[in-house]
Design an enzyme around this catalytic site. Sequence first.
Site, PDB file in Angstrom:
ATOM      1  N   THR A 121       0.854  -1.189   0.000  1.00 19.66           N
ATOM      2  CA  THR A 121       0.000   0.000   0.000  1.00 19.66           C
ATOM      3  C   THR A 121       0.887   1.235   0.000  1.00 19.66           C
ATOM      4  O   THR A 121       1.617   1.484   0.956  1.00 19.66           O
ATOM      5  CB  THR A 121      -0.907  -0.011   1.251  1.00 19.66           C
ATOM      6  OG1 THR A 121      -1.678  -1.206   1.204  1.00 19.66           O
ATOM      7  CG2 THR A 121      -1.818   1.201   1.287  1.00 19.66           C
ATOM      8  N   GLU A 151      -3.724  -4.758  -2.796  1.00 22.28           N
ATOM      9  CA  GLU A 151      -4.196  -5.985  -2.163  1.00 22.28           C
ATOM     10  C   GLU A 151      -5.405  -5.690  -1.289  1.00 22.28           C
ATOM     11  O   GLU A 151      -5.446  -4.675  -0.608  1.00 22.28           O
ATOM     12  CB  GLU A 151      -3.031  -6.509  -1.289  1.00 22.28           C
ATOM     13  CG  GLU A 151      -3.263  -7.837  -0.677  1.00 22.28           C
ATOM     14  CD  GLU A 151      -3.714  -8.853  -1.702  1.00 22.28           C
ATOM     15  OE1 GLU A 151      -2.907  -9.198  -2.566  1.00 22.28           O
ATOM     16  OE2 GLU A 151      -4.877  -9.289  -1.635  1.00 22.28           O
ATOM     17  N   PHE A 152      -6.391  -6.595  -1.299  1.00 22.20           N
ATOM     18  CA  PHE A 152      -7.583  -6.369  -0.475  1.00 22.20           C
ATOM     19  C   PHE A 152      -7.836  -7.505   0.513  1.00 22.20           C
ATOM     20  O   PHE A 152      -8.913  -7.632   1.067  1.00 22.20           O
ATOM     21  CB  PHE A 152      -8.814  -6.161  -1.373  1.00 22.20           C
ATOM     22  CG  PHE A 152      -8.671  -4.969  -2.279  1.00 22.20           C
ATOM     23  CD1 PHE A 152      -8.790  -3.686  -1.763  1.00 22.20           C
ATOM     24  CD2 PHE A 152      -8.369  -5.127  -3.613  1.00 22.20           C
ATOM     25  CE1 PHE A 152      -8.625  -2.570  -2.579  1.00 22.20           C
ATOM     26  CE2 PHE A 152      -8.208  -4.023  -4.441  1.00 22.20           C
ATOM     27  CZ  PHE A 152      -8.331  -2.735  -3.929  1.00 22.20           C
ATOM     28  N   LEU A 153      -6.819  -8.357   0.721  1.00 22.16           N
ATOM     29  CA  LEU A 153      -7.042  -9.497   1.626  1.00 22.16           C
ATOM     30  C   LEU A 153      -7.073  -9.038   3.079  1.00 22.16           C
ATOM     31  O   LEU A 153      -6.480  -8.030   3.443  1.00 22.16           O
ATOM     32  CB  LEU A 153      -5.985 -10.571   1.420  1.00 22.16           C
ATOM     33  CG  LEU A 153      -4.504 -10.254   1.629  1.00 22.16           C
ATOM     34  CD1 LEU A 153      -4.099 -10.291   3.077  1.00 22.16           C
ATOM     35  CD2 LEU A 153      -3.668 -11.250   0.832  1.00 22.16           C
ATOM     36  N   GLU A 155      -6.380 -10.204   7.112  1.00 27.96           N
ATOM     37  CA  GLU A 155      -5.686 -11.179   7.933  1.00 27.96           C
ATOM     38  C   GLU A 155      -6.720 -12.140   8.513  1.00 27.96           C
ATOM     39  O   GLU A 155      -7.814 -11.733   8.891  1.00 27.96           O
ATOM     40  CB  GLU A 155      -4.953 -10.489   9.089  1.00 27.96           C
ATOM     41  CG  GLU A 155      -3.718  -9.787   8.627  1.00 27.96           C
ATOM     42  CD  GLU A 155      -2.950  -9.157   9.772  1.00 27.96           C
ATOM     43  OE1 GLU A 155      -3.019  -9.671  10.902  1.00 27.96           O
ATOM     44  OE2 GLU A 155      -2.275  -8.147   9.513  1.00 27.96           O
ATOM     45  N   CYS A 260      -3.517  -2.194   9.085  1.00 21.58           N
ATOM     46  CA  CYS A 260      -3.935  -1.467   7.879  1.00 21.58           C
ATOM     47  C   CYS A 260      -4.784  -0.231   8.149  1.00 21.58           C
ATOM     48  O   CYS A 260      -4.371   0.880   7.792  1.00 21.58           O
ATOM     49  CB  CYS A 260      -4.689  -2.416   6.965  1.00 21.58           C
ATOM     50  SG  CYS A 260      -3.721  -3.879   6.597  1.00 21.58           S
TER      51      CYS A 260
HETATM   52  C1  UGA Z   1      -8.286  -4.628   6.133  1.00 20.47           C
HETATM   53  C2  UGA Z   1      -9.280  -4.645   4.954  1.00 20.47           C
HETATM   54  O1  UGA Z   1     -10.526  -5.219   5.376  1.00 20.47           O
HETATM   55  C3  UGA Z   1      -8.715  -5.456   3.765  1.00 20.47           C
HETATM   56  O2  UGA Z   1      -9.605  -5.360   2.667  1.00 20.47           O
HETATM   57  C4  UGA Z   1      -7.355  -4.856   3.380  1.00 20.47           C
HETATM   58  O3  UGA Z   1      -6.745  -5.595   2.343  1.00 20.47           O
HETATM   59  C5  UGA Z   1      -6.436  -4.873   4.581  1.00 20.47           C
HETATM   60  O4  UGA Z   1      -7.036  -4.107   5.656  1.00 20.47           O
HETATM   61  C6  UGA Z   1      -5.115  -4.260   4.171  1.00 20.47           C
HETATM   62  O5  UGA Z   1      -5.092  -3.067   3.859  1.00 20.47           O
HETATM   63  O6  UGA Z   1      -4.123  -4.986   4.047  1.00 20.47           O
HETATM   64  P1  UGA Z   1      -7.626  -6.344   8.109  1.00 20.47           P
HETATM   65  O7  UGA Z   1      -6.956  -5.166   8.745  1.00 20.47           O
HETATM   66  O8  UGA Z   1      -6.864  -7.605   7.964  1.00 20.47           O
HETATM   67  O9  UGA Z   1      -8.125  -5.960   6.598  1.00 20.47           O
HETATM   68  O10 UGA Z   1      -8.902  -6.693   8.960  1.00 20.47           O
HETATM   69  P2  UGA Z   1     -10.478  -6.397   8.943  1.00 20.47           P
HETATM   70  O11 UGA Z   1     -11.182  -7.685   8.974  1.00 20.47           O
HETATM   71  O12 UGA Z   1     -10.848  -5.447   7.901  1.00 20.47           O
HETATM   72  O13 UGA Z   1     -10.665  -5.716  10.386  1.00 20.47           O
HETATM   73  C7  UGA Z   1     -10.005  -4.522  10.759  1.00 20.47           C
HETATM   74  C8  UGA Z   1     -10.472  -4.060  12.115  1.00 20.47           C
HETATM   75  O14 UGA Z   1     -11.810  -3.577  12.031  1.00 20.47           O
HETATM   76  C9  UGA Z   1     -10.495  -5.148  13.191  1.00 20.47           C
HETATM   77  O15 UGA Z   1      -9.960  -4.616  14.383  1.00 20.47           O
HETATM   78  C10 UGA Z   1     -11.963  -5.494  13.345  1.00 20.47           C
HETATM   79  O16 UGA Z   1     -12.280  -5.957  14.635  1.00 20.47           O
HETATM   80  C11 UGA Z   1     -12.592  -4.134  13.087  1.00 20.47           C
HETATM   81  N1  UGA Z   1     -13.994  -4.229  12.605  1.00 20.47           N
HETATM   82  C12 UGA Z   1     -14.297  -4.786  11.391  1.00 20.47           C
HETATM   83  C13 UGA Z   1     -15.020  -3.704  13.401  1.00 20.47           C
HETATM   84  O17 UGA Z   1     -14.783  -3.176  14.511  1.00 20.47           O
HETATM   85  N2  UGA Z   1     -16.316  -3.766  12.947  1.00 20.47           N
HETATM   86  C14 UGA Z   1     -16.625  -4.310  11.738  1.00 20.47           C
HETATM   87  O18 UGA Z   1     -17.831  -4.320  11.394  1.00 20.47           O
HETATM   88  C15 UGA Z   1     -15.596  -4.848  10.951  1.00 20.47           C
END
Ligand code: UGA
Length: 439
Positions: A121, A151-153, A155, A260
């Site tokens: 990124t 990338e949009f994956l 963790e 991220c």
């Molecule tokens: C995020 C994005 O979702 C991915 O698409 C992106 O590729 C990635 O960043 C990146 O830039 O590499 P990630 O950080 O792995 O992915 O995790 P998420 O599942 O998106 O969760 C991020 C945070 O948001 C977590 O702390 C989660 O608990 C919180 N969250 C998520 C909430 O508090 N509420 C929600 O409804 C969803």
Amino acid sequence: MNISVIGTGYVGLVTGVALSEIGHTVTCIDMDPVKVETLNKGIPTIYEPGLEELMKQNMASRRLSFTAEHSKGLSHAEVVYIAVGTPQRADGSANLDYVEAAAKDIARNITQNVIVVIKSTVPVGTNFHILNVIRAHTHDGIQVHIASNPEFLREGSAIKDTFHGDRIIIGAEDTETANVLEEINAPFKMPIIKTDISSAEMIKYASNAFLATKISFINEIANICESLGANVEEVAKGMGFDHRIGPDFLKAGIGYGGSCFPKDTNALVQLAGNNHHDFNLLKSVIEVNNNQQTLLIDKIMSRFGKLEGKRVAVLGLAFKPHTDDLRESPALVMIPKLAELGAEIIAYDPIAIINAKKQIKEKIAYTEDLSTALQNADFTVIITDWPEVKNIDLLTFTKLMNDPVVFDGRNCFGLDAVKQANLEYYSIGRPDQTSELIS
Ligand code: UGA
């Protein structure tokens, strides 16, 4: 195609494994020889469900290998992916040192024309800058083209996201480069959107910033719901049925963490500021999130007054379930505060304890056993919605704790179930089940 991937962190390792799985011959390069030795034994250096099996299969088929030597890893490459970290600098901007170092390594070691693909990124404009760095250091006669392929994956679901994602973004300035990238990615069978490089770079930041905005928005609604006696889960459900809003990323809680959202929102504010645009909306998103991470402390203090001598079970250390990553986890804010207030802490996490011990300075106890954490606790704080926590029999709290007082930062349990189990229960954006209500 012969592909090299520089960097074997979350993005690099998953990208390398996935590209080998769809038939390419992939060499992953990492400057850390110890990491490479582990990877060459078929052991992933990150925790990611499903990764190890795919890695082993593709190593056995000789489509996937790892090396610490750039000369070896780059000599046959037709396409080189850069997937190194872009950590946050003190001023919030993205640190591009690793990307620039990778660019120089590519320039010095390639022996034929290549396409360089930036997966990391990076702020808008970086692809052009990196292309100039490579061209300035490469041998005469070798042609280099560049493409942005963000990338949009996520963790914890990286393999699923890579093979069943929503779209693939390809930013390139010439049709030939865009077509090569399209061909490489075709086996993923996902919509491919071809665009210019700057727009591709921006799509990544704008997507993460929008998702972070959704979370801070619902967290603010949650906080207002608490004052008004409404239930944020019901509100989010009702909103999510509108297909223009959608049900995802509307889960209220103690804020977003990870490697991220916090980094990318800060970087976008910085990037906008550098271009004379005050991104006030995103600044508020960040501020709401910072406040959200300590919200439970206020609830705990108004319940107990003081915490000296109180034993607290902290359930979950990782920033979200299915990962051992603690980066920007609310646990890193909550634990020091609880310790400072005099609480005696025992922290539970099924897989993140090794990483936690490296990052948490406070002297606390750790356990991978939920019952051990709850035994004789005066109150419980839920930080991560691990399935082990969400699926617990609620009577376990009543049986094991001194007092079944639960502060739930992830709204893990239904309010009816909580009432039946006679828990004193405080969650986010939902009516409290207080001691007065229980008695
Ligand atoms: C995020 C994005 O979702 C991915 O698409 C992106 O590729 C990635 O960043 C990146 O830039 O590499 P990630 O950080 O792995 O992915 O995790 P998420 O599942 O998106 O969760 C991020 C945070 O948001 C977590 O702390 C989660 O608990 C919180 N969250 C998520 C909430 O508090 N509420 C929600 O409804 C969803």
